[in-house]
Design a protein around this motif. Structure first.
Motif, PDB file in Angstrom:
ATOM      1  N   GLU A  10       0.849  -1.176   0.000  1.00 40.02           N
ATOM      2  CA  GLU A  10       0.000   0.000   0.000  1.00 40.02           C
ATOM      3  C   GLU A  10       0.888   1.230   0.000  1.00 40.02           C
ATOM      4  O   GLU A  10       2.044   1.175   0.357  1.00 40.02           O
ATOM      5  CB  GLU A  10      -0.903   0.006   1.231  1.00 40.02           C
ATOM      6  N   TYR A  11       0.336   2.333  -0.397  1.00 38.70           N
ATOM      7  CA  TYR A  11       1.100   3.563  -0.398  1.00 38.70           C
ATOM      8  C   TYR A  11       0.172   4.725  -0.110  1.00 38.70           C
ATOM      9  O   TYR A  11      -1.039   4.634  -0.270  1.00 38.70           O
ATOM     10  CB  TYR A  11       1.824   3.768  -1.730  1.00 38.70           C
ATOM     11  N   ALA A  12       0.754   5.814   0.322  1.00 39.45           N
ATOM     12  CA  ALA A  12      -0.007   7.043   0.529  1.00 39.45           C
ATOM     13  C   ALA A  12       0.064   7.811  -0.779  1.00 39.45           C
ATOM     14  O   ALA A  12       1.132   8.189  -1.223  1.00 39.45           O
ATOM     15  CB  ALA A  12       0.603   7.854   1.658  1.00 39.45           C
ATOM     16  N   SER A  13      -1.059   7.998  -1.412  1.00 43.54           N
ATOM     17  CA  SER A  13      -1.102   8.649  -2.717  1.00 43.54           C
ATOM     18  C   SER A  13      -0.797  10.130  -2.560  1.00 43.54           C
ATOM     19  O   SER A  13      -1.600  10.885  -2.075  1.00 43.54           O
ATOM     20  CB  SER A  13      -2.469   8.444  -3.365  1.00 43.54           C
ATOM     21  N   GLY A  14       0.386  10.510  -2.950  1.00 41.17           N
ATOM     22  CA  GLY A  14       0.781  11.902  -2.927  1.00 41.17           C
ATOM     23  C   GLY A  14       1.558  12.216  -4.184  1.00 41.17           C
ATOM     24  O   GLY A  14       1.797  13.361  -4.518  1.00 41.17           O
ATOM     25  N   ALA A  15       1.942  11.169  -4.881  1.00 38.01           N
ATOM     26  CA  ALA A  15       2.702  11.336  -6.114  1.00 38.01           C
ATOM     27  C   ALA A  15       1.789  11.859  -7.213  1.00 38.01           C
ATOM     28  O   ALA A  15       0.579  11.723  -7.151  1.00 38.01           O
ATOM     29  CB  ALA A  15       3.309   9.997  -6.527  1.00 38.01           C
ATOM     30  N   SER A  16       2.396  12.438  -8.211  1.00 38.17           N
ATOM     31  CA  SER A  16       1.651  12.937  -9.360  1.00 38.17           C
ATOM     32  C   SER A  16       1.372  11.766 -10.312  1.00 38.17           C
ATOM     33  O   SER A  16       2.215  11.390 -11.115  1.00 38.17           O
ATOM     34  CB  SER A  16       2.479  14.013 -10.063  1.00 38.17           C
ATOM     35  N   LEU A  17       0.188  11.191 -10.168  1.00 38.19           N
ATOM     36  CA  LEU A  17      -0.182  10.044 -10.998  1.00 38.19           C
ATOM     37  C   LEU A  17      -0.862  10.530 -12.264  1.00 38.19           C
ATOM     38  O   LEU A  17      -1.738  11.399 -12.221  1.00 38.19           O
ATOM     39  CB  LEU A  17      -1.120   9.115 -10.232  1.00 38.19           C
ATOM     40  N   GLN A  18      -0.461   9.949 -13.383  1.00 42.58           N
ATOM     41  CA  GLN A  18      -1.065  10.289 -14.670  1.00 42.58           C
ATOM     42  C   GLN A  18      -2.010   9.177 -15.073  1.00 42.58           C
ATOM     43  O   GLN A  18      -1.613   8.011 -15.151  1.00 42.58           O
ATOM     44  CB  GLN A  18       0.028  10.467 -15.728  1.00 42.58           C
ATOM     45  N   GLY A  27     -11.643 -11.597 -19.389  1.00 37.74           N
ATOM     46  CA  GLY A  27     -12.862 -12.346 -19.111  1.00 37.74           C
ATOM     47  C   GLY A  27     -14.016 -11.374 -19.048  1.00 37.74           C
ATOM     48  O   GLY A  27     -14.202 -10.550 -19.942  1.00 37.74           O
ATOM     49  N   SER A  28     -14.778 -11.405 -17.954  1.00 35.57           N
ATOM     50  CA  SER A  28     -15.914 -10.490 -17.809  1.00 35.57           C
ATOM     51  C   SER A  28     -15.554  -9.219 -17.045  1.00 35.57           C
ATOM     52  O   SER A  28     -16.429  -8.431 -16.697  1.00 35.57           O
ATOM     53  CB  SER A  28     -17.071 -11.205 -17.100  1.00 35.57           C
ATOM     54  N   VAL A  29     -14.274  -9.004 -16.801  1.00 31.07           N
ATOM     55  CA  VAL A  29     -13.803  -7.832 -16.059  1.00 31.07           C
ATOM     56  C   VAL A  29     -13.085  -6.900 -17.028  1.00 31.07           C
ATOM     57  O   VAL A  29     -12.324  -7.339 -17.890  1.00 31.07           O
ATOM     58  CB  VAL A  29     -12.837  -8.258 -14.931  1.00 31.07           C
ATOM     59  N   GLU A  30     -13.313  -5.598 -16.862  1.00 33.39           N
ATOM     60  CA  GLU A  30     -12.597  -4.611 -17.664  1.00 33.39           C
ATOM     61  C   GLU A  30     -11.590  -3.888 -16.782  1.00 33.39           C
ATOM     62  O   GLU A  30     -11.923  -3.438 -15.688  1.00 33.39           O
ATOM     63  CB  GLU A  30     -13.555  -3.585 -18.268  1.00 33.39           C
ATOM     64  N   LEU A  31     -10.361  -3.799 -17.268  1.00 31.37           N
ATOM     65  CA  LEU A  31      -9.379  -2.914 -16.647  1.00 31.37           C
ATOM     66  C   LEU A  31      -9.527  -1.589 -17.387  1.00 31.37           C
ATOM     67  O   LEU A  31      -9.076  -1.428 -18.514  1.00 31.37           O
ATOM     68  CB  LEU A  31      -7.964  -3.481 -16.772  1.00 31.37           C
ATOM     69  N   ALA A  32     -10.237  -0.654 -16.759  1.00 39.23           N
ATOM     70  CA  ALA A  32     -10.621   0.585 -17.424  1.00 39.23           C
ATOM     71  C   ALA A  32      -9.501   1.618 -17.457  1.00 39.23           C
ATOM     72  O   ALA A  32      -9.328   2.320 -18.457  1.00 39.23           O
ATOM     73  CB  ALA A  32     -11.851   1.177 -16.739  1.00 39.23           C
ATOM     74  N   GLN A  33      -8.741   1.709 -16.367  1.00 35.25           N
ATOM     75  CA  GLN A  33      -7.747   2.765 -16.263  1.00 35.25           C
ATOM     76  C   GLN A  33      -6.604   2.347 -15.356  1.00 35.25           C
ATOM     77  O   GLN A  33      -6.800   1.592 -14.408  1.00 35.25           O
ATOM     78  CB  GLN A  33      -8.416   4.023 -15.690  1.00 35.25           C
ATOM     79  N   ALA A  34      -5.430   2.873 -15.644  1.00 34.25           N
ATOM     80  CA  ALA A  34      -4.259   2.714 -14.784  1.00 34.25           C
ATOM     81  C   ALA A  34      -3.639   4.097 -14.612  1.00 34.25           C
ATOM     82  O   ALA A  34      -3.461   4.820 -15.592  1.00 34.25           O
ATOM     83  CB  ALA A  34      -3.254   1.755 -15.388  1.00 34.25           C
ATOM     84  N   SER A  35      -3.342   4.473 -13.371  1.00 36.23           N
ATOM     85  CA  SER A  35      -2.712   5.766 -13.097  1.00 36.23           C
ATOM     86  C   SER A  35      -1.387   5.523 -12.395  1.00 36.23           C
ATOM     87  O   SER A  35      -1.322   4.756 -11.425  1.00 36.23           O
ATOM     88  CB  SER A  35      -3.621   6.628 -12.209  1.00 36.23           C
ATOM     89  N   TYR A  36      -0.355   6.181 -12.888  1.00 35.22           N
ATOM     90  CA  TYR A  36       0.989   6.023 -12.337  1.00 35.22           C
ATOM     91  C   TYR A  36       1.838   7.201 -12.795  1.00 35.22           C
ATOM     92  O   TYR A  36       1.500   7.886 -13.764  1.00 35.22           O
ATOM     93  CB  TYR A  36       1.621   4.689 -12.762  1.00 35.22           C
ATOM     94  N   PRO A  37       2.960   7.460 -12.102  1.00 32.39           N
ATOM     95  CA  PRO A  37       3.824   8.565 -12.527  1.00 32.39           C
ATOM     96  C   PRO A  37       4.636   8.171 -13.762  1.00 32.39           C
ATOM     97  O   PRO A  37       4.872   6.993 -14.022  1.00 32.39           O
ATOM     98  CB  PRO A  37       4.737   8.778 -11.314  1.00 32.39           C
TER      99      PRO A  37
END
Length: 147
Positions: A10-18, A27-37
Motif C-alpha cells: 500500500e502507499y499514501a497517494s501523494g505522487a503525481s499520478l497520470q 474475461g468479464s472484467v474490464e481494466l478501465a484505467q491505470a494511473s501512475y507517474p
C-alpha cells in the motif's frame, strides 16, 4: 518477497499520478484505467492505481498481478494479491461495480536507468484470465526509471 526485498502493498497517494485509459477486457472484467507517474527513482515505490469494472458477478476470487518489465522481458518487480489489499475479493464484485485498487511496486536500488513496461492481469491458481486478443496480460504503458 522479491529478490530479498519486501514488496510494498500500500502507499499514501501523494505522487503525481497520470491516468491512462486502458479499456482492456479480462474475461468479464474490464481494466478501465491505470494511473501512475511517468518517472520513478531507483529504491522508490512506484504508486499504481488500477480501476476495474465488473461486467458480471464472478464466482471465484482472482488475484491481480502487476509486473515491471525491463527491455528484453526480464521482470524486475512485481506485486500479486487480491484487489484492494484483500478488502474487495472478486467473488463479491457485482455487475457494473467499479473497484479502485491501489498498489505499489518497490523499484530495486540496482535497477538500471531507462524505460520499463508495466503489465497487469488476473489469475486464480495457475489460470490467468485471457484478454480479447488471447494474451493473458495487459500492457499498461511505460515508466522511466531515473537513478
Amino acid at each position: 518477497v522479491f529478490d530479498g526485498q519486501a514488496v510494498v502493498r500500500e502507499y499514501a497517494s501523494g505522487a503525481s499520478l497520470q491516468p491512462h485509459a486502458i479499456n482492456a477486457q479480462l474475461g468479464s472484467v474490464e481494466l478501465a484505467q491505470a494511473s501512475y507517474p511517468a518517472t520513478v527513482h531507483t529504491g522508490d515505490v512506484l504508486p499504481l492505481d488500477l480501476r476495474w469494472q465488473a461486467g458480471s458477478a464472478l464466482s471465484e476470487n482472482y488475484s491481480v498481478f502487476v509486473h515491471f518489465v525491463a527491455e528484453g522481458g526480464r521482470m524486475i518487480a512485481q506485486h500479486d494479491g487480491w484487489p484492494v489489499a484483500g478488502v474487495s475479493p472478486t467473488s463479491q464484485w457485482r455487475a457494473g461495480e467499479t473497484i479502485d485498487d491501489k498498489r505499489g511496486l518497490l523499484i530495486p536500488k540496482d535497477a538500471a536507468p531507462g524505460r520499463y513496461t508495466l503489465t497487469a492481469g488476473m489469475y486464480v491458481g495457475d489460470t490467468r484470465l485471457a484478454t480479447a486478443d488471447g494474451t493473458n496480460a495487459v500492457d499498461l504503458g511505460q515508466v522511466t526509471v531515473a537513478s
